[in-house]
Design an enzyme around this catalytic site. Structure first.
Site, mmCIF file in Angstrom:
data_model
loop_
_atom_site.group_PDB
_atom_site.id
_atom_site.type_symbol
_atom_site.label_atom_id
_atom_site.label_comp_id
_atom_site.label_asym_id
_atom_site.label_seq_id
_atom_site.Cartn_x
_atom_site.Cartn_y
_atom_site.Cartn_z
ATOM 1 N N LYS A 36 1.097 -0.705 -0.052
ATOM 2 C CA LYS A 36 -0.014 -0.140 -0.183
ATOM 3 C C LYS A 36 0.681 1.189 0.392
ATOM 4 C CE LYS A 36 -0.297 0.246 4.793
ATOM 5 N NZ LYS A 36 -0.829 -0.898 6.401
ATOM 6 N N ARG A 129 -6.252 1.170 17.198
ATOM 7 C CA ARG A 129 -6.722 0.664 16.135
ATOM 8 C C ARG A 129 -7.678 -0.538 16.197
ATOM 9 N NH1 ARG A 129 -3.058 1.232 10.453
ATOM 10 N NH2 ARG A 129 -3.986 -0.807 10.242
HETATM 11 C C1 LIG Z 1 0.215 -0.987 6.763
HETATM 12 C C2 LIG Z 1 -0.175 -2.115 7.534
HETATM 13 C C3 LIG Z 1 0.749 -3.019 7.623
HETATM 14 C C4 LIG Z 1 2.439 -2.789 7.499
HETATM 15 O O1 LIG Z 1 2.659 -1.732 7.994
HETATM 16 P P1 LIG Z 1 4.530 -1.374 8.036
HETATM 17 O O2 LIG Z 1 4.912 -0.506 9.241
HETATM 18 O O3 LIG Z 1 4.267 -0.507 6.848
HETATM 19 O O4 LIG Z 1 5.603 -2.922 7.417
HETATM 20 C C5 LIG Z 1 0.622 -4.475 8.810
HETATM 21 N N1 LIG Z 1 -0.161 -4.691 8.624
HETATM 22 C C6 LIG Z 1 -1.744 -3.839 8.581
HETATM 23 C C7 LIG Z 1 -2.602 -3.746 9.073
HETATM 24 C C8 LIG Z 1 -1.816 -2.792 8.256
HETATM 25 O O5 LIG Z 1 -2.537 -1.938 7.910
#
Ligand SMILES: *Cc1c(COP(=O)(O)O)cnc(C)c1O
Length: 355
Positions: A36, A129
């Site tokens: 993403k 979250r």
């Molecule tokens: C964005 C996201 C990740 C990845 O996080 P990073 O810090 O970029 O490694 C993992 N799990 C969820 C649920 C996310 O939304």
């Protein structure tokens, strides 16, 4: 070459993924690559796969649609909107969930196309979250077990994203205790324990640390080589993966104080002005539509970022002797700036790869 552009070093991204996959493997963890942060750029996703990630994970259906061309397992990271359950079932192998109502809708969508959809139930271990509170997990699993087209394959958690709670032995133990409880109470295999994101990686470097989880979802440290949340270089990875290049469209000696009445800028902010007298000021043809100003790190330490409007990035160039209109300046990006630059249609993406 046209500007502004992001130069993307696919070899370094692949190496970053490879280093992380190897580290995780030694500790019994599988790594999913999180796309993403690049708006699911396909070349970057392929580099992650070449580095050994077992599948690709993204928070948006729009991105997962693009990734579906690659023919690899896909995971939806954000708990689905009810209005997208059909697409979730058809595009993804697995989704992260925290709402029973949504899971019921996924069940109906899966039933309609005669599929079994796998879910990981997200647990809120304090970051506040997404996630179910520990006390609500058992009753919820009881409901999920009744749904014939849903298979609960694991529990997961996400830390360090909202309230900055970091993964540690304590919160991981809480997660494992829940897993054991569910396995016993419901006679479920629950094979996946999805421990978290990039913020889990520093723990893995400690020899004495044996992870209790078996899956990681990694974006930032593969993409940018940085530790989360400190932003420092992670010892195994390279920082030189993405570079923003922008072009100077004005270079002039100018006063730093404004003339005229104080007011708000175009973004409704009242700028504080630090009057440094007459300085050599440059304007780069890039702006807040394309990047988060605070997330840019100049590769030339003599360049000082002063601020930006939608389409102009203002820099102080007083420490540089020969610099003129048409010259290009380069910056590293933090995660937020990368996200925005990769999403901006106004920024070209240039790929580099060692043969
Ligand atoms: C964005 C996201 C990740 C990845 O996080 P990073 O810090 O970029 O490694 C993992 N799990 C969820 C649920 C996310 O939304």
């Amino acid at each position: 070459m046209k500007n502004p552009r992001v130069e993307i070093d696919l070899t370094k991204i692949e190496n970053n993924a490879d280093k992380i996959v190897m580290l995780a493997e030694q500790k019994g963890l599988k790594v999913w690559g999180v796309s993403k942060g690049t708006n699911a750029d396909l070349e970057v996703a392929k580099a992650m796969l070449a580095g050994g990630v077992v599948g690709l994970a993204d928070s948006r259906i729009y991105n997962l649609k693009k990734l579906s061309d690659l023919g690899v397992p896909l995971m939806l990271l954000r708990t689905p909107m009810i209005t997208e359950v059909e697409e979730v079932v058809s595009l993804t192998e697995i989704s992260l969930n925290s709402e029973l109502e949504v899971i019921k809708k996924l069940n109906q969508a899966a039933q309609r196309v005669d599929k079994i959809h796998k879910i990981i139930l997200m647990i809120d271990l304090g970051d506040r979250r997404e996630g179910v509170l520990s006390k609500d997990v058992i009753p919820m699993v009881k409901q999920i077990k009744r749904l014939n087209s849903i298979k609960l394959v694991g529990l997961g958690t996400n830390l360090a994203c909202f309230r900055g709670v970091l993964p540690n032995q304590d919160n991981m133990t809480k997660l494992i205790t829940l897993v054991h409880n569910i396995r016993e109470t419901f006679n479920l295999k629950l094979e996946i324990i999805s421990g978290g994101n990039s913020s889990s990686l520093p723990l893995l470097l400690k020899n004495e640390y044996t992870p209790l989880t078996n899956q990681l979802r990694i974006g930032e440290t593969i993409l940018l080589g940085r530790e989360v949340p400190s932003g420092k270089k992670f010892s195994l990875t390279s920082l030189d993966t993405f570079k923003l290049v922008a072009e100077l469209i004005e270079v002039k000696e100018k006063p730093t104080a404004r003339t005229g009445e104080e007011g708000k800028n175009a973004f409704g902010e009242t700028p504080t002005i630090n009057d440094k007298g007459i300085r050599k000021r440059g304007i780069l043809a890039v702006g807040r539509q394309d990047i988060i100003t605070e997330g840019l790190i100049s590769l030339d330490p003599r360049v000082k970022i002063e601020g930006a409007s939608s389409d102009h990035l203002i820099v102080d160039l007083s420490e540089i002797k020969d610099i003129q209109v048409g010259d290009q300046l380069s910056f590293r990006l933090n995660y937020g700036s990368l996200l925005q630059a990769m999403t901006s249609e106004h920024i070209r993406k240039i790929y580099q790869k060692e043969e």
